[in-house]
Scaffold this active site. Structure first.
Site, PDB file in Angstrom:
ATOM      1  N   ARG A   1       0.853  -1.193   0.000  1.00 50.72           N
ATOM      2  CA  ARG A   1       0.000   0.000   0.000  1.00 50.72           C
ATOM      3  C   ARG A   1       0.890   1.245   0.000  1.00 50.72           C
ATOM      4  O   ARG A   1       1.954   1.269   0.646  1.00 50.72           O
ATOM      5  CB  ARG A   1      -0.876   0.024   1.247  1.00 50.72           C
TER       6      ARG A   1
ATOM      7  N   HIS B   1      -1.639   0.961  -9.585  1.00 54.28           N
ATOM      8  CA  HIS B   1      -2.311   0.029  -8.650  1.00 54.28           C
ATOM      9  C   HIS B   1      -3.070  -1.049  -9.430  1.00 54.28           C
ATOM     10  O   HIS B   1      -4.277  -1.217  -9.259  1.00 54.28           O
ATOM     11  CB  HIS B   1      -3.255   0.808  -7.715  1.00 54.28           C
TER      12      HIS B   1
HETATM   13  P1  NDP Z   1      -2.320 -11.573   4.452  1.00 57.38           P
HETATM   14  O1  NDP Z   1      -3.130 -10.988   5.558  1.00 57.38           O
HETATM   15  O2  NDP Z   1      -2.605 -12.963   4.024  1.00 57.38           O
HETATM   16  O3  NDP Z   1      -0.771 -11.531   4.871  1.00 57.38           O
HETATM   17  C1  NDP Z   1      -0.178 -10.460   5.507  1.00 57.38           C
HETATM   18  C2  NDP Z   1       1.238 -10.846   5.913  1.00 57.38           C
HETATM   19  O4  NDP Z   1       1.887  -9.689   6.443  1.00 57.38           O
HETATM   20  C3  NDP Z   1       1.272 -11.918   7.004  1.00 57.38           C
HETATM   21  O5  NDP Z   1       2.292 -12.832   6.753  1.00 57.38           O
HETATM   22  C4  NDP Z   1       1.586 -11.107   8.267  1.00 57.38           C
HETATM   23  O6  NDP Z   1       2.296 -11.822   9.257  1.00 57.38           O
HETATM   24  C5  NDP Z   1       2.469 -10.022   7.692  1.00 57.38           C
HETATM   25  N1  NDP Z   1       2.481  -8.858   8.561  1.00 57.38           N
HETATM   26  C6  NDP Z   1       1.462  -8.038   8.903  1.00 57.38           C
HETATM   27  N2  NDP Z   1       1.869  -7.082   9.760  1.00 57.38           N
HETATM   28  C7  NDP Z   1       3.185  -7.323   9.972  1.00 57.38           C
HETATM   29  C8  NDP Z   1       4.166  -6.695  10.775  1.00 57.38           C
HETATM   30  N3  NDP Z   1       3.883  -5.624  11.516  1.00 57.38           N
HETATM   31  N4  NDP Z   1       5.403  -7.211  10.777  1.00 57.38           N
HETATM   32  C9  NDP Z   1       5.697  -8.294  10.030  1.00 57.38           C
HETATM   33  N5  NDP Z   1       4.816  -8.946   9.240  1.00 57.38           N
HETATM   34  C10 NDP Z   1       3.571  -8.457   9.223  1.00 57.38           C
HETATM   35  O7  NDP Z   1      -2.399 -10.573   3.238  1.00 57.38           O
HETATM   36  P2  NDP Z   1      -2.277 -10.878   1.658  1.00 57.38           P
HETATM   37  O8  NDP Z   1      -1.028 -11.627   1.419  1.00 57.38           O
HETATM   38  O9  NDP Z   1      -3.521 -11.438   1.113  1.00 57.38           O
HETATM   39  O10 NDP Z   1      -2.181  -9.381   1.072  1.00 57.38           O
HETATM   40  C11 NDP Z   1      -1.157  -8.507   1.486  1.00 57.38           C
HETATM   41  C12 NDP Z   1      -1.441  -7.087   0.999  1.00 57.38           C
HETATM   42  O11 NDP Z   1      -1.245  -6.984  -0.402  1.00 57.38           O
HETATM   43  C13 NDP Z   1      -2.885  -6.593   1.168  1.00 57.38           C
HETATM   44  O12 NDP Z   1      -3.147  -6.223   2.496  1.00 57.38           O
HETATM   45  C14 NDP Z   1      -2.903  -5.405   0.218  1.00 57.38           C
HETATM   46  O13 NDP Z   1      -2.472  -4.253   0.889  1.00 57.38           O
HETATM   47  C15 NDP Z   1      -1.861  -5.780  -0.841  1.00 57.38           C
HETATM   48  N6  NDP Z   1      -2.496  -5.997  -2.137  1.00 57.38           N
HETATM   49  C16 NDP Z   1      -2.118  -5.201  -3.189  1.00 57.38           C
HETATM   50  C17 NDP Z   1      -2.670  -5.363  -4.429  1.00 57.38           C
HETATM   51  C18 NDP Z   1      -2.222  -4.546  -5.582  1.00 57.38           C
HETATM   52  O14 NDP Z   1      -2.828  -4.632  -6.657  1.00 57.38           O
HETATM   53  N7  NDP Z   1      -1.165  -3.759  -5.446  1.00 57.38           N
HETATM   54  C19 NDP Z   1      -3.698  -6.390  -4.684  1.00 57.38           C
HETATM   55  C20 NDP Z   1      -4.007  -7.182  -3.520  1.00 57.38           C
HETATM   56  C21 NDP Z   1      -3.429  -6.975  -2.304  1.00 57.38           C
HETATM   57  P3  NDP Z   1       1.673 -13.112   9.980  1.00 57.38           P
HETATM   58  O15 NDP Z   1       1.623 -14.186   8.923  1.00 57.38           O
HETATM   59  O16 NDP Z   1       2.634 -13.418  11.042  1.00 57.38           O
HETATM   60  O17 NDP Z   1       0.307 -12.685  10.443  1.00 57.38           O
HETATM   61  C1  OXD Z   2      -6.768  -5.275  -3.083  1.00 54.01           C
HETATM   62  C2  OXD Z   2      -6.237  -4.382  -4.087  1.00 54.01           C
HETATM   63  O1  OXD Z   2      -6.496  -5.100  -1.885  1.00 54.01           O
HETATM   64  O2  OXD Z   2      -6.710  -4.432  -5.236  1.00 54.01           O
HETATM   65  O3  OXD Z   2      -7.470  -6.213  -3.465  1.00 54.01           O
HETATM   66  O4  OXD Z   2      -5.321  -3.613  -3.811  1.00 54.01           O
END
Ligand code: NDP
Ligand code: OXD
Length: 307
Positions: A222, A270
């Site tokens: 993000r 994005h």
């Molecule tokens: P998940 O919730 O499955 O995974 C998040 C990961 O981040 C987990 O492994 C979590 O750790 C880790 N995490 C969260 N906070 C911390 C922290 N403070 N320190 C260390 N690790 C942390 O999310 P997704 O994989 O599904 O998606 C990730 C992000 O991708 C979304 O939130 C979104 O912002 C972004 N995204 C962007 C898109 C784009 O088009 N650019 C499209 C879709 C998503 P733990 O496993 O230990 O909980």
């Molecule tokens: C999502 C994105 O979070 O598109 O799905 O960024």
């Protein structure tokens, strides 16, 4: 038990058609045509704003995307489960985007693009993938899928998360105390963290300095996780060699922003991935079945943790 959809209307038409095919017993409405507010049990939205508070029988809020940071959780009644989108289309899109970005960096395509502009024909040494260390911030649904694909190319893969993970062929780091060690072994850093108070501004001068000189960044998390001025400075000093940036703060990135004209920066609006309407409906229907059976839904977030 009506479901109300409040997001992109073009995709909404696909949702409506698939609901009519697969779940004709669930009335499907597209905002603002909400009908009787008291009949709405489920809300699928990108940004519901204050809508949830006006729906007295609401039982679940589904984010239409993988992230939930765009929802103001303080405006959603505390008892409501919030479910983020986990469906194969969004995973495939992210794997494609991240793989292409890492390969472009690995095969020096940013430098070759500059050489092409200058009409220079000058081969650079080919580096084996095993010598290129890729690191993913975030070992969730997307980070894990990206690493599993990159591992197949032979890259030296690692990931960092909050809690411990165990992924075959991936060196896993967890917790703030391991961040510097993770960064020190990372040539290409991919950010796939959710936006929370803990990750806001995380991609900053300190993190760039902890990477090996000449590392590259792929930012697909993000926008507010990246301190743009720190990135510009790191690019100018050569601490960061190149960057692929899909998310910015603000979005759209203003036309006058200096990042646009950086020679080794590629910016996309994005689009790294997006929810696939067809498979998203399947995921929501599966979760509705789970909810009705009193089971935990897939992608239900921990509201206190913020993801
Ligand atoms: P998940 O919730 O499955 O995974 C998040 C990961 O981040 C987990 O492994 C979590 O750790 C880790 N995490 C969260 N906070 C911390 C922290 N403070 N320190 C260390 N690790 C942390 O999310 P997704 O994989 O599904 O998606 C990730 C992000 O991708 C979304 O939130 C979104 O912002 C972004 N995204 C962007 C898109 C784009 O088009 N650019 C499209 C879709 C998503 P733990 O496993 O230990 O909980
Ligand atoms: C999502 C994105 O979070 O598109 O799905 O960024």
């Amino acid at each position: 038990m009506t479901l109300l959809y409040k997001s992109d209307p073009v995709r909404g038409a696909i949702w409506a058609e698939r609901f009519a095919d697969l779940a004709p017993d669930i009335p499907f409405r597209v905002w603002p045509d909400i009908g009787n507010p008291a009949a709405i049990r489920y809300l699928v939205a990108w940004q519901p704003d204050d809508l949830a508070a006006t729906l007295p029988a609401l039982e679940v809020v589904f984010s239409v995307g993988a992230g939930v940071d765009q929802l103001d959780l303080t405006r959603l009644p505390a008892h409501l489960p919030v479910v983020r989108m986990i469906e194969p289309g969004i995973v495939d899109g992210m794997v494609e985007y991240a793989t292409e970005a890492v390969l472009a960096i690995h095969r020096d395509l940013f430098d070759y693009a500059l050489q092409q502009q200058a009409r220079v024909w000058k081969p650079m040494p080919l580096r084996p993938a095993a010598s290129r260390r890729v690191g993913v911030l975030g070992l969730g649904v997307l980070g894990t899928a990206v690493l599993e694909r990159l591992r197949l190319f032979g890259f030296a893969c690692a990931g960092w998360s909050r809690s411990p993970h165990d992924i075959e062929g991936v060196e896993c780091f967890d917790g703030d105390a391991t961040l510097d060690a993770f960064l020190a072994r990372t040539d290409v850093l991919i950010c796939l963290l959710p936006l929370t108070d803990a990750t806001r501004g995380l991609l900053n001068r300190r993190v760039f300095a902890a990477l090996p000189k000449g590392a590259s960044i792929v930012h697909v998390g993000r926008g507010p996780q990246l301190v743009m001025d720190d990135l510009l400075e790191a690019l100018e000093r050569g601490q960061i060699h190149s960057a692929v940036i899909d998310v910015t703060d603000p979005e759209p990135l203003p036309a006058e922003h200096p990042l646009w004209s950086q020679p080794r920066v590629r910016i996309t609006p994005h689009i790294a991935s997006a929810t696939c309407a067809v498979t998203a409906v399947d995921a929501v229907l599966d979760n509705l079945r789970r909810h009705q059976a009193g089971e935990r839904m897939i992608g239900e977030i921990d509201r206190a943790r913020g993801y």
